[in-house]
Each structure stands twice: as C-alpha cells, then as structure tokens.
Design a protein around this motif. Structure first.
Motif, PDB file in Angstrom:
ATOM      1  N   VAL A 267      48.497  15.405   1.736  1.00 60.60           N
ATOM      2  CA  VAL A 267      48.424  15.564   0.284  1.00 60.60           C
ATOM      3  C   VAL A 267      47.001  15.283  -0.188  1.00 60.60           C
ATOM      4  N   ASN A 268      46.680  15.816  -1.369  1.00 64.47           N
ATOM      5  CA  ASN A 268      45.397  15.477  -1.989  1.00 64.47           C
ATOM      6  C   ASN A 268      45.586  14.273  -2.896  1.00 64.47           C
ATOM      7  N   ASP A 269      44.562  13.939  -3.673  1.00 68.02           N
ATOM      8  CA  ASP A 269      44.674  12.727  -4.492  1.00 68.02           C
ATOM      9  C   ASP A 269      45.590  12.898  -5.699  1.00 68.02           C
ATOM     10  N   LYS A 270      46.086  14.124  -5.920  1.00 72.18           N
ATOM     11  CA  LYS A 270      47.095  14.332  -6.962  1.00 72.18           C
ATOM     12  C   LYS A 270      48.495  14.391  -6.356  1.00 72.18           C
ATOM     13  N   MET A 271      48.579  14.101  -5.066  1.00 76.11           N
ATOM     14  CA  MET A 271      49.829  14.104  -4.288  1.00 76.11           C
ATOM     15  C   MET A 271      50.394  15.506  -4.126  1.00 76.11           C
ATOM     16  N   GLU A 272      49.538  16.511  -4.210  1.00 75.96           N
ATOM     17  CA  GLU A 272      49.957  17.892  -4.008  1.00 75.96           C
ATOM     18  C   GLU A 272      49.865  18.255  -2.535  1.00 75.96           C
ATOM     19  N   SER A 273      50.858  18.989  -2.049  1.00 78.93           N
ATOM     20  CA  SER A 273      50.790  19.552  -0.702  1.00 78.93           C
ATOM     21  C   SER A 273      50.042  20.878  -0.758  1.00 78.93           C
ATOM     22  N   ASN A 274      49.998  21.576   0.358  1.00 77.26           N
ATOM     23  CA  ASN A 274      49.340  22.886   0.381  1.00 77.26           C
ATOM     24  C   ASN A 274      50.167  23.967  -0.293  1.00 77.26           C
ATOM     25  N   LEU A 275      51.457  23.721  -0.539  1.00 81.36           N
ATOM     26  CA  LEU A 275      52.306  24.721  -1.189  1.00 81.36           C
ATOM     27  C   LEU A 275      52.380  24.449  -2.685  1.00 81.36           C
ATOM     28  N   PRO A 276      52.167  25.449  -3.520  1.00 83.03           N
ATOM     29  CA  PRO A 276      52.176  25.259  -4.975  1.00 83.03           C
ATOM     30  C   PRO A 276      53.504  24.673  -5.448  1.00 83.03           C
ATOM     31  N   GLY A 277      53.406  23.664  -6.322  1.00 80.70           N
ATOM     32  CA  GLY A 277      54.591  23.080  -6.914  1.00 80.70           C
ATOM     33  C   GLY A 277      55.334  22.102  -6.037  1.00 80.70           C
ATOM     34  N   ILE A 278      54.819  21.818  -4.828  1.00 77.61           N
ATOM     35  CA  ILE A 278      55.477  20.866  -3.931  1.00 77.61           C
ATOM     36  C   ILE A 278      54.561  19.663  -3.724  1.00 77.61           C
ATOM     37  N   TYR A 279      55.066  18.500  -4.064  1.00 79.67           N
ATOM     38  CA  TYR A 279      54.337  17.237  -3.941  1.00 79.67           C
ATOM     39  C   TYR A 279      55.003  16.380  -2.855  1.00 79.67           C
ATOM     40  N   ALA A 280      54.285  15.361  -2.414  1.00 81.78           N
ATOM     41  CA  ALA A 280      54.868  14.392  -1.486  1.00 81.78           C
ATOM     42  C   ALA A 280      54.276  13.020  -1.776  1.00 81.78           C
ATOM     43  N   ALA A 281      55.053  11.980  -1.495  1.00 82.63           N
ATOM     44  CA  ALA A 281      54.587  10.616  -1.752  1.00 82.63           C
ATOM     45  C   ALA A 281      55.370   9.639  -0.895  1.00 82.63           C
ATOM     46  N   GLY A 282      54.752   8.478  -0.661  1.00 85.71           N
ATOM     47  CA  GLY A 282      55.432   7.409   0.055  1.00 85.71           C
ATOM     48  C   GLY A 282      55.221   7.454   1.555  1.00 85.71           C
ATOM     49  N   ASP A 283      56.188   6.932   2.295  1.00 82.42           N
ATOM     50  CA  ASP A 283      56.034   6.738   3.736  1.00 82.42           C
ATOM     51  C   ASP A 283      56.047   8.023   4.542  1.00 82.42           C
ATOM     52  N   CYS A 284      56.248   9.170   3.892  1.00 83.24           N
ATOM     53  CA  CYS A 284      56.169  10.456   4.598  1.00 83.24           C
ATOM     54  C   CYS A 284      54.809  11.119   4.409  1.00 83.24           C
ATOM     55  N   ALA A 285      53.917  10.504   3.629  1.00 83.98           N
ATOM     56  CA  ALA A 285      52.680  11.178   3.209  1.00 83.98           C
ATOM     57  C   ALA A 285      51.426  10.453   3.694  1.00 83.98           C
ATOM     58  N   THR A 286      50.352  11.201   3.803  1.00 83.40           N
ATOM     59  CA  THR A 286      49.051  10.646   4.148  1.00 83.40           C
ATOM     60  C   THR A 286      48.392  10.043   2.900  1.00 83.40           C
ATOM     61  N   THR A 287      47.289   9.363   3.133  1.00 86.52           N
ATOM     62  CA  THR A 287      46.431   8.937   2.036  1.00 86.52           C
ATOM     63  C   THR A 287      45.007   8.812   2.579  1.00 86.52           C
ATOM     64  N   LYS A 288      44.093   8.309   1.748  1.00 84.51           N
ATOM     65  CA  LYS A 288      42.689   8.160   2.140  1.00 84.51           C
ATOM     66  C   LYS A 288      42.328   6.689   2.200  1.00 84.51           C
ATOM     67  N   HIS A 289      41.539   6.331   3.209  1.00 87.23           N
ATOM     68  CA  HIS A 289      41.060   4.955   3.308  1.00 87.23           C
ATOM     69  C   HIS A 289      39.827   4.792   2.424  1.00 87.23           C
ATOM     70  N   LEU A 290      39.820   3.767   1.596  1.00 90.51           N
ATOM     71  CA  LEU A 290      38.749   3.594   0.610  1.00 90.51           C
ATOM     72  C   LEU A 290      37.419   3.199   1.227  1.00 90.51           C
ATOM     73  N   VAL A 291      37.430   2.644   2.434  1.00 91.55           N
ATOM     74  CA  VAL A 291      36.165   2.279   3.074  1.00 91.55           C
ATOM     75  C   VAL A 291      35.660   3.400   3.967  1.00 91.55           C
ATOM     76  N   SER A 292      36.498   3.895   4.854  1.00 88.80           N
ATOM     77  CA  SER A 292      36.060   4.930   5.792  1.00 88.80           C
ATOM     78  C   SER A 292      36.034   6.314   5.170  1.00 88.80           C
ATOM     79  N   GLY A 293      36.830   6.529   4.124  1.00 86.71           N
ATOM     80  CA  GLY A 293      36.947   7.860   3.535  1.00 86.71           C
ATOM     81  C   GLY A 293      37.817   8.801   4.335  1.00 86.71           C
ATOM     82  N   GLN A 294      38.396   8.326   5.427  1.00 87.82           N
ATOM     83  CA  GLN A 294      39.175   9.182   6.302  1.00 87.82           C
ATOM     84  C   GLN A 294      40.637   9.240   5.882  1.00 87.82           C
TER      85      GLN A 294
END
Length: 444
Positions: A267-294
């Motif tokens: 997901v991006n920082d708006k929690m959007e997936s690559n498919l329009p209108g489909i979001y994901a959040a929580g323990d099934c989703a990725t996020t970004k590390h604030l120090v490494s940026g990865q």
C-alpha cells in the motif's frame, strides 16, 4: 463520492476504519464482514487472560456488533470472504453457519484480513497440547487444556513479545517453562547485549532458555509428550508456537492486488493498493520505516489502528496519510520490562549506516527510594550527524515506557546534541536527578 464501503475483517484495523469513515461521511453505507464471532477485542491482553490476571473474557471485548449498529455500521459475523471480483466490484461471501454463498457489492473495498500464526510443517504438529495464540478462541482452548490436563513442562517456541509474556502466565500454573529461540538471542529485534540481560533474569527465575536451536518435530500418543530440536529432545506436555505471523493476503492477491515484503499487501501512504478503490490496512499490509525509508512488515496493534483510521478516512473521501513506523515495541517478562524503537545495530549494518552506540546502567528512581529499579538504556546515533537512529531499554519498575521519549525524538529527527539538555521532570520516586536517558545521551 460513491456510497458503499465494504470492509473485510474486523478487530483493530477494520473497525477503526469503519468508525473513522462514519465520522467523515454520515451518509456512507458501511458494512464489515468477519469470519469470527468477535469483532472488536483486545488481543494483546490474551496472555494475561490465560494467566488469570484478567479474570473474565468479557473484559477483553471492546465493542460488539450492536455497538457499531448504533453508528449505523452493519457488522456481519461468521461470514467469510471467498473471492474478490474487482471488475464487478463485489465480494463472494460464505455464511459459515449455513454454508450459503452470497455477493456483497461495494464502491470502495477495504481489506483488513490480518495475519495468522506461522505454523511450521513438522512431524506430529497436530498433536493435542500444541497451541498458537492469536484469537480469543485460542486463549479459551489453552485455558481449558491447562485446567483439564494440568501440564507440568511447557515449551514456548519463539522468544518474541507474546512468547515472553506467556512465560509468567504459564508459571502461574506451576509449569516448568522452556523458552526455545532459533536466533542467537531472545528478542531478535533487539541487540544481543540487551537480550542477554533478559536471558540472565529469566534463568534466575527458573526458566530454561535455549537459543540457536531449531524445532524439528514432536511425538506423543493423543497428546504431545516430546519435542525434538536439532540439538536433542525435550519431554513436554504443553507447547505454544509463537514463531511470528503470516499476512492473510491470499484473497487480495488472487484478485490481482500487488504484494510486497513478506507477501503483505503493498500500500501507499494513503493505504491504497494498486487496484483502484481497493485499500488495505493492519496486519495484512506493508508500511514504511521512518528511519530507513524502506518498505517493512511490522504487524502491531497500534499500527493496525492507525492504518485503519487513515484507510477509513480516505475510503470515505478524505486525504489522510500514514507516515510510517519505527517498530516501537514494549513487553514484560515477569518483573522485567523491555522496549525498543528505531533501528538496532544489526539493522544499521545491513543498511550500511555508519553509527555509534552507547549503553548505560542506571536506576529508574532515586537510589534511596523503595520503587527504584535497575535500568539499562542503549541509544544508537548516526555518524557524523548525531541523529538518533534507535534505542532499547531493559529494566524494572517503570523502565520501559521511557522508550516513548526516544521514539518521539527519532520521529522529530532529533540529534544527540539537541536532546542532552532536555528539561525532564524530576522527583525521587520517578527518576534520579539525571534521568537514565540523559545519562545515555551524555555518553556520546
């Protein structure tokens, strides 16, 4: 704005999203489906429910479907999503009570399918007495087994937060406890020198700690009687597998949703997936590390709530963003407290970050106060900028929550120099004149 939001999954991410979406749009039709009967509960309290420190299951329930109904949020329990059809904007569902298949339409879809415990494919893994701990159902099964069979020798596989929290709660049942960790030390997301403080403490309390040792299988009659590792065998009559989790991303992936690290939904920082209108959040989703940026996969209840809030707002027409995480975590093993945030030494090395670290031993309060306990603080800073990269704390009597001060500093991109003169509160029952965090900072 289209008017129907469908959420797959409840608990932290799903129900935070539903509540936030309702606050954003009072007219939005919101439906959440979950295959569980419990829609919103405190999963982090399960070890203490097992140990009896939380006496009633009802105390773990945060909200019920009827509570959400008062917000005009429809919650359908014991309903499982079987197939997402993005082209038709619908989800095929199964009623787990009747087996009936149905279709739920949506204008926007939020996937909050969470994660499941990792269970290795090993000999006799399905014997009675071998458990995972993820849901209320798991905790009830463990409690029932403990009372029925009164096990005497318990094996915990995995030296992370849940495994450590279960140590004291199994000791409450009079069990001998063996803690098995395949890494070189407990708490693999901390540095070894800090983890060894914990190991020594656990051993002093009668816990058998075995590190750099891999589980290979089990044996028994109808119930587990023996565990095998690459270093031998152990007689056991209770096993808790606490070996991490796997994101429940298969449903989304089958619909064409892109996966990222550890097969979590990207997901991006708006929690959007690559498919329009489909979001994901929580323990099934990725996020970004604030120090490494990865891109990282660090499933935590706090993160799930925050991601759900962002996803719900955006699915209702907002434009919120989730900045990312530091992997901040905290746990307790009997009287010992443990916490960490940011990067540890090994992570810095893997990222090629030039760093310096300092570790100090101090007291949580003035030495003459009865509440004073030992505390070890370790801080990592970048060279030559001095930016704080990470921190770890091990100690007693209120030690661990000091990590929040350092998590805040990392989030604000603070340097050692900017922090060494912080005007921190002082009173003998709360801190020495020089707070342990300031003592550590002044070592740089």
């Amino acid at each position: 704005m289209n008017n129907k939001l469908l959420i797959i999954g409840g608990v932290a991410a799903g129900m935070s999203a539903a509540s936030k979406a309702r606050r954003i749009d009072s007219e939005l039709e919101i439906t959440a489906i979950t295959d569980d009967q419990y829609v919103s509960y405190a999963g982090c309290g399960l070890p203490y429910f097992i140990g009896g420190k939380i006496p009633e299951q009802a105390q773990l329930i945060a909200r019920r479907p009827e509570d959400f109904a008062q917000q005009n949020i429809s919650v359908k329990t014991r309903v499982r999503a079987r197939l997402i059809r993005p082209e038709q904007k619908c989800v095929v569902t199964e009623n787990l009570e009747t087996g009936q298949l149905s279709e739920e339409s949506y204008d926007r879809l939020l996937v909050c399918t969470g994660a499941r415990p990792y269970i290795p494919s090993l000999e006799a893994i399905n014997l009675e007495g071998i458990f995972v701990l993820r849901t209320i159902h798991d905790s009830l099964a463990i409690k029932a087994y403990m009372h029925q069979h009164i096990p005497k020798r318990a094996l915990i596989v995995g030296g992370g937060y849940i495994g450590l929290e279960m140590v004291e709660n199994l000791l409450e049942y009079g069990c001998e406890v063996i803690l098995l960790e395949r890494s070189s030390h407990l708490l693999p997301n901390m540095d070894e020198d800090m983890a060894l403080i914990l190991t020594s403490y656990l051993q002093s309390r009668g816990v058998e700690v075995r590190t750099s040792e891999n589980l290979t299988g089990f044996a028994g009659d109808s119930r587990v009687r023996e565990a095998f590792t690459d270093k031998g065998s152990l007689p056991v009559d209770f096993v808790l597998l606490s070996m991490g989790v796997v994101p429940n991303s298969e449903l989304a992936a089958a619909a064409g949703v892109e996966l990222g690290i550890r097969n979590a939904i990207r997901v991006n920082d708006k929690m959007e997936s690559n498919l329009p209108g489909i979001y994901a959040a929580g323990d099934c989703a990725t996020t970004k590390h604030l120090v490494s940026g990865q891109e990282v996969y660090i499933p935590m209840g706090t993160t799930a709530n925050k991601q759900g809030k962002v996803a719900g707002e955006n699915a209702a027409g907002g434009s919120a963003r989730f900045a990312g995480v530091l992997g901040t975590g905290i746990a307790r093993a009997m009287e010992m407290e443990l916490s960490r945030t940011g990067l540890c030494e090994n992570e810095c090395r893997q990222l090629g970050i030039d760093f310096i670290s300092r570790r100090v031993k101090s007291r949580t309060a003035a030495h003459y106060c009865p509440v004073s306990g030992e505390i070890h603080v370790k801080i990592l800073a970048e060279k030559p900028s001095g930016h704080i990269l990470g921190a770890q704390i091990v100690g007693f009597a209120g030690a661990a929550k000091r990590i929040d001060m350092l998590a805040t500093a990392i989030t604000m991109r603070a340097t050692v120099e900017s922090l060494i003169d912080m005007d921190l509160a002082y009173s003998p029952p709360f801190s020495p004149v020089w707070d342990p965090v300031l003592v550590a900072l002044n070592q740089f």
